[in-house]
Scaffold this motif. Structure first.
Motif, mmCIF file in Angstrom:
data_model
loop_
_atom_site.group_PDB
_atom_site.id
_atom_site.type_symbol
_atom_site.label_atom_id
_atom_site.label_comp_id
_atom_site.label_asym_id
_atom_site.label_seq_id
_atom_site.Cartn_x
_atom_site.Cartn_y
_atom_site.Cartn_z
ATOM 1 N N ALA A 1 11.268 40.461 -18.678
ATOM 2 C CA ALA A 1 12.389 39.998 -17.860
ATOM 3 C C ALA A 1 12.156 40.307 -16.385
ATOM 4 O O ALA A 1 12.351 39.437 -15.507
ATOM 5 N N LEU A 2 11.730 41.532 -16.092
ATOM 6 C CA LEU A 2 11.493 41.921 -14.690
ATOM 7 C C LEU A 2 10.355 41.126 -14.075
ATOM 8 O O LEU A 2 10.427 40.707 -12.906
ATOM 9 N N LEU A 3 9.287 40.920 -14.848
ATOM 10 C CA LEU A 3 8.157 40.137 -14.338
ATOM 11 C C LEU A 3 8.562 38.701 -14.032
ATOM 12 O O LEU A 3 8.164 38.126 -13.016
ATOM 13 N N THR A 4 9.355 38.112 -14.912
ATOM 14 C CA THR A 4 9.783 36.725 -14.712
ATOM 15 C C THR A 4 10.643 36.588 -13.469
ATOM 16 O O THR A 4 10.444 35.684 -12.643
ATOM 17 N N VAL A 5 11.605 37.492 -13.314
ATOM 18 C CA VAL A 5 12.473 37.450 -12.136
ATOM 19 C C VAL A 5 11.670 37.736 -10.873
ATOM 20 O O VAL A 5 11.847 37.084 -9.835
ATOM 21 N N GLY B 1 10.452 34.016 -25.974
ATOM 22 C CA GLY B 1 9.113 33.771 -26.495
ATOM 23 C C GLY B 1 8.272 35.030 -26.541
ATOM 24 O O GLY B 1 7.518 35.262 -27.494
ATOM 25 N N ALA B 2 8.397 35.874 -25.506
ATOM 26 C CA ALA B 2 7.629 37.123 -25.463
ATOM 27 C C ALA B 2 8.120 38.128 -26.487
ATOM 28 O O ALA B 2 7.342 38.954 -26.987
ATOM 29 N N MET B 3 9.406 38.058 -26.824
ATOM 30 C CA MET B 3 9.982 39.030 -27.744
ATOM 31 C C MET B 3 9.263 39.040 -29.094
ATOM 32 O O MET B 3 8.988 40.114 -29.659
ATOM 33 N N GLY B 4 8.938 37.868 -29.627
ATOM 34 C CA GLY B 4 8.276 37.800 -30.923
ATOM 35 C C GLY B 4 6.939 38.505 -30.926
ATOM 36 O O GLY B 4 6.633 39.291 -31.830
ATOM 37 N N ALA B 5 6.137 38.252 -29.881
ATOM 38 C CA ALA B 5 4.821 38.891 -29.798
ATOM 39 C C ALA B 5 4.942 40.385 -29.568
ATOM 40 O O ALA B 5 4.206 41.185 -30.161
ATOM 41 N N LEU C 1 -0.715 34.193 -28.180
ATOM 42 C CA LEU C 1 0.371 33.791 -27.295
ATOM 43 C C LEU C 1 -0.047 32.614 -26.412
ATOM 44 O O LEU C 1 0.680 31.618 -26.292
ATOM 45 N N VAL C 2 -1.219 32.722 -25.807
ATOM 46 C CA VAL C 2 -1.702 31.661 -24.912
ATOM 47 C C VAL C 2 -1.899 30.353 -25.690
ATOM 48 O O VAL C 2 -1.470 29.278 -25.250
ATOM 49 N N GLN D 1 4.513 31.859 -18.680
ATOM 50 C CA GLN D 1 4.926 32.318 -20.001
ATOM 51 C C GLN D 1 3.822 33.132 -20.671
ATOM 52 O O GLN D 1 4.067 34.215 -21.219
ATOM 53 N N ALA D 2 2.596 32.593 -20.622
ATOM 54 C CA ALA D 2 1.472 33.273 -21.267
ATOM 55 C C ALA D 2 1.160 34.606 -20.588
ATOM 56 O O ALA D 2 0.924 35.618 -21.261
ATOM 57 N N LEU D 3 1.171 34.622 -19.256
ATOM 58 C CA LEU D 3 0.839 35.848 -18.526
ATOM 59 C C LEU D 3 1.911 36.928 -18.695
ATOM 60 O O LEU D 3 1.588 38.104 -18.887
ATOM 61 N N VAL D 4 3.170 36.522 -18.618
ATOM 62 C CA VAL D 4 4.262 37.493 -18.776
ATOM 63 C C VAL D 4 4.245 38.076 -20.181
ATOM 64 O O VAL D 4 4.358 39.298 -20.373
ATOM 65 N N GLY D 5 4.095 37.213 -21.179
ATOM 66 C CA GLY D 5 4.052 37.696 -22.558
ATOM 67 C C GLY D 5 2.879 38.629 -22.807
ATOM 68 O O GLY D 5 3.020 39.678 -23.453
#
Length: 395
Positions: free
Chosen positions: A224-228, A269-273, A319-320, A356-360
């Motif tokens: 969340a922090l990375l995305t924001v 999406g990141a939560m699952g991984a 993920l990627v 998405q891929a990098l944040v996850g």
């Protein structure tokens, strides 16, 4: 004491299930207030069974200087649901050369039809699509049966947690987005609810569950922090495709925050991984501690980091590749209509997928050491009740 612990475990399971269902029910009532979904229109859809093939007609037309054939198969079908259930109607399946090829209608096919008159072919109903849901239901049942056979009680709990997760997303999160609730908050609440509910149902209460929850929540917060934070440098608008435009136009006076939609997609999406990685670390270190009761904190954490290094490569690839696969058609189209690789990689749709891929992947990397440290603290802590807790975790 065994009986007491078993009863406690069963009580926690029942409470978790009951509270989870209650939260979904109450949440749905709150976020769906004054929201109309699946409103029937004049061209309402209906499921039908093909009972007779009448014949076909053909019309020629020109488009862009090219000649095309517009062929239609006329057939009768019996409506299987809705107010007109049992009624037999005449339907046209239009097979246009300028669009993707469709399988021609055959007897006993299950189809979706629309009450939309076709003046060109003189029918009151038109073919929409084939009814494919039954096949998916049978495949889902096969998956559930295999899950129960191979997983036993945990397989049943996994099915329950998966069902509740889907309900949380489709019955609470999505209506909250459409009804104008803060997507940043509802995304995080959905993630936290899913993490706690899933782990308590599948693993029960114990040190392993607590360590996994800590690692998962930390990973979600990181994503969340990375995305924001990255949004401040990427200048995202949220208009990644035509669907974004339609979402924005749904309510012009109070439009959906499209940047927040991207945030929700990345975090969920990141939560699952992250949950997968945290569970792998917590479970592996728990097994190590079970067979080496006197292992030190530092050795256990070091083992967790070693296991994490083996996991991070495959999980990041997973993920990627998942994100690439989900947008493969769009990527192919963009490559075709883009003049250079630089232009392609700077398009917001591609940037969103890369983000998405990098944040996850970053959330996975940071979840590994934190989960290992939490496991080290919990698993090596001596207490009078340690033996009882271990037995509870094994169940």
């Amino acid at each position: 004491m065994k009986l007491t612990k078993r009863k406690m475990n069963d009580t926690i399971w029942i409470l978790t299930l009951a509270i989870s269902i209650l939260l979904i029910f109450v949440g749905n009532r709150i976020v769906s207030k004054d929201l109309d979904l699946f409103v029937e229109s004049d061209s309402a859809a209906a499921k039908a069974n093909v009972v007779e093939i009448i014949g076909e007609q053909q019309k020629d037309y020109s488009l862009g200087g090219q000649e095309f054939k517009n062929r239609a198969i006329l057939f009768k079908c019996k409506i299987l649901n809705g107010e007109q259930r049992g009624k037999t109607v005449t339907v046209s399946q239009i097979l246009d050369e300028s669009y993707a090829p469709l399988k021609e209608i055959e007897l006993k096919d299950k189809v979706i039809i629309y009450n939309y008159p076709s003046e060109e072919f003189g029918t009151e109903w038109v073919f929409g699509d084939f009814a494919r849901l039954n096949v998916i239901i049978w495949m889902s049942l096969l998956f559930f049966v295999l899950m129960i056979i191979l997983g036993g009680k945990k397989g049943i709990n996994t099915i329950l947690s998966l069902s509740l997760t889907c309900l949380a997303v489709f019955a609470v999160f999505i209506p909250s987005v459409l009804n104008g609730y803060n997507i940043y908050i509802t995304s995080l609440l959905t993630c936290i609810y899913t993490i706690i509910m899933t782990l308590l149902l599948v693993n029960g209460m114990g040190k392993k569950t607590l360590a996994t929850i800590c690692g998962c929540v930390f990973g979600v917060i990181v994503s969340a922090l990375l995305t924001v934070g990255m949004d401040q440098f990427l200048y995202m608008t949220g208009y990644v495709d035509e669907h974004s435009v339609y979402l924005h136009m749904m309510n012009v006076e109070n439009p959906i925050d499209l940047k927040a939609v991207i945030f929700g997609a990345i975090v969920i999406g990141a939560m699952g991984a992250v949950m997968d990685v945290a569970m792998d670390i917590a479970s592996s270190l728990y097994e190590i501690q079970q067979h080496m009761e006197n292992i030190s904190f530092h050795k256990l954490v070091r083992s967790g980091l070693t296991i994490g290094r083996d996991i991070m490569g495959t999980m990041s690839n997973t993920l990627v590749l998942a994100y690439i696969g989900s947008s493969f058609s769009s990527v192919l189209l963009l490559i075709t209509y883009t003049s250079s690789m630089t232009e392609l990689l700077n398009r917001e749709q591609i940037i969103a997928e890369i983000l998405q891929a990098l944040v996850g992947s970053t959330a996975i990397l940071l979840t590994i050491p934190l989960t290992a440290v939490v496991c080290g603290i919990l698993y090596t802590k001596k207490s009078e009740t340690s033996t009882e807790i271990k037995k509870n975790d094994e169940k």
